[in-house]
Design a protein around this motif. Structure first.
Motif, PDB file in Angstrom:
ATOM      1  N   ARG A 237       0.835  -1.198   0.000  1.00  0.00           N
ATOM      2  CA  ARG A 237       0.000   0.000   0.000  1.00  0.00           C
ATOM      3  C   ARG A 237       0.873   1.253   0.000  1.00  0.00           C
ATOM      4  O   ARG A 237       1.875   1.325   0.698  1.00  0.00           O
ATOM      5  CB  ARG A 237      -0.940   0.003   1.199  1.00  0.00           C
ATOM      6  CG  ARG A 237      -2.074  -1.011   1.056  1.00  0.00           C
ATOM      7  CD  ARG A 237      -3.046  -0.974   2.225  1.00  0.00           C
ATOM      8  NE  ARG A 237      -4.232  -1.760   1.922  1.00  0.00           N
ATOM      9  CZ  ARG A 237      -4.315  -3.077   2.040  1.00  0.00           C
ATOM     10  NH1 ARG A 237      -3.262  -3.754   2.475  1.00  0.00           N
ATOM     11  NH2 ARG A 237      -5.427  -3.715   1.726  1.00  0.00           N
ATOM     12  N   GLY A 238       0.447   2.221  -0.791  1.00  0.00           N
ATOM     13  CA  GLY A 238       1.147   3.489  -0.842  1.00  0.00           C
ATOM     14  C   GLY A 238       0.641   4.434   0.230  1.00  0.00           C
ATOM     15  O   GLY A 238      -0.140   4.053   1.111  1.00  0.00           O
ATOM     16  N   SER A 239       1.050   5.702   0.139  1.00  0.00           N
ATOM     17  CA  SER A 239       0.667   6.683   1.159  1.00  0.00           C
ATOM     18  C   SER A 239      -0.832   6.955   1.166  1.00  0.00           C
ATOM     19  O   SER A 239      -1.372   7.468   2.149  1.00  0.00           O
ATOM     20  CB  SER A 239       1.422   7.991   0.926  1.00  0.00           C
ATOM     21  OG  SER A 239       1.112   8.530  -0.352  1.00  0.00           O
ATOM     22  N   GLY A 240      -1.516   6.595   0.071  1.00  0.00           N
ATOM     23  CA  GLY A 240      -2.965   6.771   0.008  1.00  0.00           C
ATOM     24  C   GLY A 240      -3.731   5.635   0.648  1.00  0.00           C
ATOM     25  O   GLY A 240      -4.972   5.654   0.669  1.00  0.00           O
ATOM     26  N   ALA A 245      -3.271  -4.248  -5.906  1.00  0.00           N
ATOM     27  CA  ALA A 245      -4.074  -5.457  -5.699  1.00  0.00           C
ATOM     28  C   ALA A 245      -5.464  -5.156  -5.163  1.00  0.00           C
ATOM     29  O   ALA A 245      -6.386  -5.970  -5.333  1.00  0.00           O
ATOM     30  CB  ALA A 245      -3.340  -6.400  -4.753  1.00  0.00           C
ATOM     31  N   ASP A 246      -5.657  -4.005  -4.522  1.00  0.00           N
ATOM     32  CA  ASP A 246      -6.968  -3.685  -3.960  1.00  0.00           C
ATOM     33  C   ASP A 246      -8.010  -3.426  -5.037  1.00  0.00           C
ATOM     34  O   ASP A 246      -9.204  -3.679  -4.833  1.00  0.00           O
ATOM     35  CB  ASP A 246      -6.861  -2.456  -3.041  1.00  0.00           C
ATOM     36  CG  ASP A 246      -6.064  -2.746  -1.781  1.00  0.00           C
ATOM     37  OD1 ASP A 246      -6.025  -3.925  -1.374  1.00  0.00           O
ATOM     38  OD2 ASP A 246      -5.472  -1.806  -1.224  1.00  0.00           O
ATOM     39  N   VAL A 276       2.824   1.248 -21.009  1.00  0.00           N
ATOM     40  CA  VAL A 276       2.606   0.747 -19.652  1.00  0.00           C
ATOM     41  C   VAL A 276       3.394   1.592 -18.656  1.00  0.00           C
ATOM     42  O   VAL A 276       2.882   1.986 -17.598  1.00  0.00           O
ATOM     43  CB  VAL A 276       3.017  -0.738 -19.550  1.00  0.00           C
ATOM     44  CG1 VAL A 276       2.977  -1.207 -18.091  1.00  0.00           C
ATOM     45  CG2 VAL A 276       2.105  -1.608 -20.410  1.00  0.00           C
ATOM     46  N   GLU A 277       4.644   1.909 -19.007  1.00  0.00           N
ATOM     47  CA  GLU A 277       5.485   2.702 -18.110  1.00  0.00           C
ATOM     48  C   GLU A 277       4.890   4.088 -17.869  1.00  0.00           C
ATOM     49  O   GLU A 277       4.884   4.587 -16.732  1.00  0.00           O
ATOM     50  CB  GLU A 277       6.897   2.852 -18.690  1.00  0.00           C
ATOM     51  CG  GLU A 277       7.661   1.548 -18.814  1.00  0.00           C
ATOM     52  CD  GLU A 277       7.528   0.904 -20.187  1.00  0.00           C
ATOM     53  OE1 GLU A 277       8.513   0.330 -20.670  1.00  0.00           O
ATOM     54  OE2 GLU A 277       6.418   0.982 -20.779  1.00  0.00           O
ATOM     55  N   ASP A 278       4.409   4.726 -18.949  1.00  0.00           N
ATOM     56  CA  ASP A 278       3.793   6.049 -18.821  1.00  0.00           C
ATOM     57  C   ASP A 278       2.595   5.994 -17.878  1.00  0.00           C
ATOM     58  O   ASP A 278       2.412   6.867 -17.019  1.00  0.00           O
ATOM     59  CB  ASP A 278       3.294   6.548 -20.181  1.00  0.00           C
ATOM     60  CG  ASP A 278       4.399   6.767 -21.194  1.00  0.00           C
ATOM     61  OD1 ASP A 278       5.535   7.046 -20.787  1.00  0.00           O
ATOM     62  OD2 ASP A 278       4.106   6.656 -22.399  1.00  0.00           O
ATOM     63  N   PHE A 279       1.764   4.973 -18.072  1.00  0.00           N
ATOM     64  CA  PHE A 279       0.531   4.874 -17.295  1.00  0.00           C
ATOM     65  C   PHE A 279       0.834   4.625 -15.819  1.00  0.00           C
ATOM     66  O   PHE A 279       0.216   5.236 -14.938  1.00  0.00           O
ATOM     67  CB  PHE A 279      -0.353   3.760 -17.859  1.00  0.00           C
ATOM     68  CG  PHE A 279      -1.717   3.724 -17.229  1.00  0.00           C
ATOM     69  CD1 PHE A 279      -2.633   4.737 -17.463  1.00  0.00           C
ATOM     70  CD2 PHE A 279      -2.075   2.682 -16.392  1.00  0.00           C
ATOM     71  CE1 PHE A 279      -3.896   4.716 -16.874  1.00  0.00           C
ATOM     72  CE2 PHE A 279      -3.323   2.647 -15.799  1.00  0.00           C
ATOM     73  CZ  PHE A 279      -4.243   3.664 -16.036  1.00  0.00           C
ATOM     74  N   LEU A 280       1.784   3.749 -15.541  1.00  0.00           N
ATOM     75  CA  LEU A 280       2.139   3.493 -14.142  1.00  0.00           C
ATOM     76  C   LEU A 280       2.629   4.767 -13.460  1.00  0.00           C
ATOM     77  O   LEU A 280       2.340   5.000 -12.280  1.00  0.00           O
ATOM     78  CB  LEU A 280       3.225   2.422 -14.065  1.00  0.00           C
ATOM     79  CG  LEU A 280       2.812   0.983 -14.380  1.00  0.00           C
ATOM     80  CD1 LEU A 280       4.038   0.072 -14.370  1.00  0.00           C
ATOM     81  CD2 LEU A 280       1.776   0.481 -13.381  1.00  0.00           C
ATOM     82  N   ALA A 281       3.368   5.594 -14.202  1.00  0.00           N
ATOM     83  CA  ALA A 281       3.948   6.804 -13.612  1.00  0.00           C
ATOM     84  C   ALA A 281       2.885   7.803 -13.171  1.00  0.00           C
ATOM     85  O   ALA A 281       3.121   8.598 -12.254  1.00  0.00           O
ATOM     86  CB  ALA A 281       4.908   7.462 -14.600  1.00  0.00           C
ATOM     87  N   VAL A 282       1.709   7.785 -13.818  1.00  0.00           N
ATOM     88  CA  VAL A 282       0.648   8.718 -13.420  1.00  0.00           C
ATOM     89  C   VAL A 282      -0.446   8.030 -12.605  1.00  0.00           C
ATOM     90  O   VAL A 282      -1.036   8.632 -11.704  1.00  0.00           O
ATOM     91  CB  VAL A 282       0.018   9.410 -14.652  1.00  0.00           C
ATOM     92  CG1 VAL A 282       1.044  10.261 -15.361  1.00  0.00           C
ATOM     93  CG2 VAL A 282      -0.603   8.411 -15.610  1.00  0.00           C
ATOM     94  N   HIS A 283      -0.723   6.765 -12.908  1.00  0.00           N
ATOM     95  CA  HIS A 283      -1.842   6.075 -12.266  1.00  0.00           C
ATOM     96  C   HIS A 283      -1.522   5.658 -10.832  1.00  0.00           C
ATOM     97  O   HIS A 283      -2.383   5.771  -9.944  1.00  0.00           O
ATOM     98  CB  HIS A 283      -2.217   4.844 -13.097  1.00  0.00           C
ATOM     99  CG  HIS A 283      -3.448   4.141 -12.626  1.00  0.00           C
ATOM    100  ND1 HIS A 283      -4.696   4.725 -12.676  1.00  0.00           N
ATOM    101  CD2 HIS A 283      -3.628   2.892 -12.091  1.00  0.00           C
ATOM    102  CE1 HIS A 283      -5.599   3.879 -12.200  1.00  0.00           C
ATOM    103  NE2 HIS A 283      -4.979   2.759 -11.839  1.00  0.00           N
ATOM    104  N   ALA A 284      -0.297   5.200 -10.603  1.00  0.00           N
ATOM    105  CA  ALA A 284       0.056   4.750  -9.251  1.00  0.00           C
ATOM    106  C   ALA A 284      -0.050   5.873  -8.220  1.00  0.00           C
ATOM    107  O   ALA A 284      -0.664   5.685  -7.159  1.00  0.00           O
ATOM    108  CB  ALA A 284       1.453   4.130  -9.251  1.00  0.00           C
TER     109      ALA A 284
END
Length: 435
Positions: A237-240, A245-246, A276-284
């Motif tokens: 889990r991140g800071s949010g 996985a949730d 995929v890399e671009d999306f992870l950088a903004v979505h995560a």
């Protein structure tokens, strides 16, 4: 059993790809209404600069890469509207007498070319020589005028408008005196040649590389282990307060199966094509609070994991929607755009009618029509790290003498989309292995 008269699926896929690419080729790129993008990449991957005490700019790039600012030369940026350098006619100074040994040293100089990256000349010290350009081992036997050779080196576009050879004099790489020395050296290259003692010295008899073994074998490819380690990021889990996985239930192998083969694609929420890399950088960061900046190890390793679970499935990026066709038209234009000090395009090295399947120095140039993206990210054996397509594109800017863009730029994303269309219908196999 196939029905009588039915076409093989592979043929249908290729026909569909051809139709999509043919349509794209006929379209004029539209650069309006593209989003302004703030890079989410690590600092060394943003294409930034710093000002030195003497007022000059130095590029901020990856450790070990040149910091030279190539700002004089045009780039792949969509807002870089500079034209190619105009063709220059040049006259060899009257009565000039060159120095052949100096010319040979210049021909071999890595700080200048080297010319042997494309042309073979005699000498056991010539390694590795390339075959993108013609063999010059006996060029003097052709009895070409000095002025002709001088002009070809200064700016070959005078005679060959679509040449892949850089305009060395126009770009300021070689001076007048140096080109005179090069001409003097070339005029000494005559038959007979000494017998070759090493077949690999010549790019015309050199053995072709055969690969690095099974890329999906964890004992052979460390990137597989790095991807497996990245499973902890999937559940952390991140800071949010949330983890990947949730929202994506069933584990990464079930939830992400079939996702990667559709990337790069237009992500409407961001109004642009994304990998995929671009999306992870903004979505995560948006969903979990975890930062996964582009070109960070965490982003790359998680990308490998997400792609691995789709291995064996056919790449199937969109080539038919209006948005995809517009992006592909821009990506194709970038592929064919000549940039940098060398005034080269991707197409100069990676199309069959130009440099593909020939040696550039000791490296065999890949053929875009055979597909170039379905194994990325790859493990670089020479560097001991994972590279994705974007870092490879950034690296290509160095020999071209062009400033790189941010790894997550729209320009690179649409170029990657165009390159990926040649992999459509072919099975994904990530991670690959490259030297």
């Amino acid at each position: 059993m196939r029905r009588a008269g039915a076409r093989p699926l592979r043929l249908v896929a290729l026909m569909a790809l051809g139709a999509g690419c043919a349509a794209t080729a006929a379209e004029t790129p539209d650069y309006s209404n593209l989003p302004k993008w703030t890079s989410r990449a690590v600092p060394e991957a943003r294409g930034d600069y710093r000002t030195l005490p003497d007022g000059k700019r130095a590029a901020v790039r990856y450790a070990g890469w040149t910091t030279r600012d190539f700002g004089t030369f045009r780039t792949y940026a969509y807002d870089d509207t500079r034209a190619e350098p105009p063709v220059q006619r040049a006259t060899m100074p009257a009565g000039a007498v060159g120095d052949p040994p100096k010319g040979r040293a210049l021909f071999l100089s890595r700080s200048k070319g080297p010319c042997v990256g494309c042309h073979l000349i005699p000498g056991a010290d010539v390694w590795p020589a390339g075959s993108v350009g013609p063999d010059q081992s006996t060029i003097a036997d052709r009895r070409l005028p000095d002025q002709y050779l001088y002009q070809v080196i200064w700016d070959p576009r005078v005679f060959f408008p679509n040449t892949t050879m850089p305009p060395w004099g126009t770009a300021g790489v070689f001076s007048t005196e140096e080109i005179v020395d090069l001409v003097a050296y070339l005029q000494t290259l005559k038959a007979p040649l000494a017998p070759e003692t090493d077949a690999d010295r010549s790019p015309f008899t050199r053995r072709r590389p055969v690969g690095f073994g099974d890329g999906l074998d964890a004992t052979n490819n460390p990137a597989v282990l790095l991807a497996e380690d990245a499973e902890s990021l999937w559940t952390a889990r991140g800071s949010g307060g949330k983890a990947c996985a949730d929202c994506h239930e069933g584990g990464v192998r079930r939830a992400m199966r079939g996702v990667a083969v559709r990337y790069p694609k237009l992500v409407k929420a961001h109004g642009r094509v994304m990998s995929v890399e671009d999306f992870l950088a903004v979505h995560a960061p948006e969903t979990t609070g975890r930062e996964l900046p582009e070109e960070s190890p965490e982003n790359l390793h998680l990308t490998v994991l997400v792609k691995m679970v789709s291995n064996g499935l056919a790449v199937s990026v969109d080539t038919t929607s209006a948005e995809a066709r517009a992006a592909l038209a821009r990506g194709k234009a970038t592929f064919e755009r000549r940039v940098g000090e060398r005034n080269h395009a991707c197409a100069d090295c990676h199309t069959p009618e130009r440099g593909a399947n020939k040696f550039l120095g000791g490296r065999l140039l890949a053929d875009v029509t055979s597909g170039m993206t379905r194994h990325f990210p790859v493990w670089r054996t020479s560097l001991g790290e994972v590279w994705d397509v974007r870092k490879r594109l950034q690296w290509c800017m160095t020999p071209l003498g062009a400033n790189m863009l941010a790894a997550d730029s729209v320009e690179y994303a649409e170029l990657e989309l165009y390159l990926t269309t040649f992999d459509n219908g072919r099975p994904l196999s990530v991670p690959g292995i490259r030297h």
